[in-house]
Design a protein around this motif. Structure first.
Motif, short mmCIF file in Angstrom:
data_model
loop_
_atom_site.label_atom_id
_atom_site.label_comp_id
_atom_site.label_asym_id
_atom_site.label_seq_id
_atom_site.Cartn_x
_atom_site.Cartn_y
_atom_site.Cartn_z
N LEU A 1 80.82 -26.32 -113.94
CA LEU A 1 81.43 -25.50 -112.77
C LEU A 1 82.75 -24.57 -113.19
CD1 LEU A 1 81.24 -26.14 -109.67
CD2 LEU A 1 83.10 -27.45 -109.79
N GLY A 2 82.32 -23.21 -112.71
CA GLY A 2 83.14 -22.22 -112.79
C GLY A 2 84.49 -22.64 -112.18
N ALA A 3 85.71 -21.73 -112.66
CA ALA A 3 87.19 -22.09 -112.08
C ALA A 3 87.11 -21.54 -110.65
CB ALA A 3 88.01 -21.41 -112.99
N ASN A 4 86.25 -20.64 -110.17
CA ASN A 4 86.45 -19.88 -108.94
C ASN A 4 85.20 -20.51 -107.71
OD1 ASN A 4 88.59 -18.61 -109.69
ND2 ASN A 4 87.63 -16.81 -110.24
N VAL A 5 84.49 -21.47 -108.31
CA VAL A 5 83.42 -21.61 -107.23
C VAL A 5 83.92 -22.23 -105.93
CG1 VAL A 5 81.65 -23.50 -106.76
CG2 VAL A 5 81.86 -22.30 -109.13
N ASN A 6 84.88 -22.91 -105.97
CA ASN A 6 85.25 -23.53 -104.51
C ASN A 6 85.81 -22.46 -103.86
OD1 ASN A 6 85.43 -25.80 -102.77
ND2 ASN A 6 87.54 -26.15 -103.49
N GLU A 7 86.69 -21.73 -104.31
CA GLU A 7 87.30 -20.44 -103.53
C GLU A 7 86.11 -19.51 -103.01
OE1 GLU A 7 90.23 -16.64 -104.42
OE2 GLU A 7 90.07 -18.40 -105.82
N LYS A 8 85.15 -19.34 -104.08
CA LYS A 8 84.22 -18.20 -103.50
C LYS A 8 83.48 -18.79 -102.38
CE LYS A 8 81.51 -14.54 -104.55
NZ LYS A 8 81.38 -13.75 -105.67
N LEU A 9 82.85 -20.18 -102.44
CA LEU A 9 82.30 -20.69 -101.34
C LEU A 9 82.93 -20.92 -100.11
CD1 LEU A 9 80.63 -23.73 -103.28
CD2 LEU A 9 79.46 -21.83 -102.33
N GLN A 10 84.41 -20.95 -100.31
CA GLN A 10 85.09 -21.10 -98.73
C GLN A 10 85.29 -19.62 -98.28
OE1 GLN A 10 88.65 -23.33 -99.99
NE2 GLN A 10 87.84 -24.95 -99.88
N THR A 11 85.63 -18.57 -98.99
CA THR A 11 85.65 -17.34 -98.77
C THR A 11 84.71 -16.36 -98.16
OG1 THR A 11 86.26 -16.57 -100.66
CG2 THR A 11 88.04 -17.12 -99.46
N ARG A 12 83.63 -16.50 -99.21
CA ARG A 12 82.35 -15.84 -99.06
C ARG A 12 81.32 -16.38 -98.92
NH1 ARG A 12 82.92 -10.27 -101.13
NH2 ARG A 12 80.95 -10.23 -100.54
N GLY A 13 81.17 -17.81 -99.01
CA GLY A 13 79.89 -18.40 -98.73
C GLY A 13 78.97 -18.27 -99.65
N THR A 14 79.12 -18.02 -100.96
CA THR A 14 78.31 -17.85 -102.07
C THR A 14 78.60 -18.39 -103.30
OG1 THR A 14 78.97 -15.62 -102.35
CG2 THR A 14 77.32 -15.67 -100.95
N CYS A 15 78.02 -18.37 -104.27
CA CYS A 15 78.19 -18.56 -105.55
C CYS A 15 76.82 -18.47 -106.47
CB CYS A 15 78.70 -20.00 -105.85
SG CYS A 15 77.56 -21.29 -105.57
N THR A 16 77.00 -18.64 -107.57
CA THR A 16 75.79 -18.21 -108.43
C THR A 16 75.44 -19.64 -109.12
OG1 THR A 16 76.61 -16.24 -109.09
CG2 THR A 16 75.13 -17.30 -110.58
N MET A 17 74.12 -20.07 -108.93
CA MET A 17 73.47 -21.34 -109.33
C MET A 17 72.81 -21.01 -110.79
SD MET A 17 72.42 -23.08 -106.08
CE MET A 17 73.53 -24.78 -105.91
N ASN A 18 73.22 -21.65 -111.82
CA ASN A 18 72.67 -20.92 -113.08
C ASN A 18 71.85 -22.21 -113.61
OD1 ASN A 18 72.52 -20.68 -115.87
ND2 ASN A 18 73.79 -19.11 -115.70
N PHE A 19 70.59 -22.10 -113.88
CA PHE A 19 69.48 -23.18 -114.15
C PHE A 19 69.30 -23.08 -115.99
CE2 PHE A 19 69.02 -23.44 -109.84
CZ PHE A 19 68.61 -24.40 -109.58
N SER A 20 70.43 -22.50 -116.65
CA SER A 20 70.25 -22.30 -117.86
C SER A 20 70.33 -23.74 -118.69
CB SER A 20 71.18 -21.21 -118.71
OG SER A 20 72.24 -21.51 -118.62
N GLU A 21 70.82 -24.78 -118.25
CA GLU A 21 71.23 -25.99 -118.69
C GLU A 21 72.32 -25.83 -119.61
OE1 GLU A 21 68.03 -28.42 -119.83
OE2 GLU A 21 66.71 -27.43 -118.48
N LYS A 22 73.11 -24.63 -119.75
CA LYS A 22 74.42 -24.75 -120.65
C LYS A 22 75.53 -25.44 -119.78
CE LYS A 22 72.99 -20.43 -123.00
NZ LYS A 22 73.06 -19.23 -123.13
#
Length: 55
Positions: A4-25
């Motif tokens: 989980l990236g450090a800014n996911v929660n903030e980005k979801l709350q303010t913009r309603g978006t984030c990046t979902m990465n299926f690379s399994e890293k």
């Protein structure tokens, strides 16, 4: 979810978006990335209208 990236929660709350990465890293590719691992393809894992929350 394996990372989980450090800014996911903030980005979801303010913009309603984030990046979902299926690379399994585990290390987030960007600060707004949710790193995912699983069987199948993204289009079969996430349906239109799905709700995702990060606590």
């Amino acid at each position: 979810m394996v990372g989980l990236g450090a800014n996911v929660n903030e980005k979801l709350q303010t913009r309603g978006t984030c990046t979902m990465n299926f690379s399994e890293k585990h290390t987030p590719a960007t600060p707004d990335s949710i790193m995912l691992s699983g069987i199948g393809y993204p289009e079969t894992c996430i349906k239109n209208g799905a709700k995702i929350s990060v606590k």
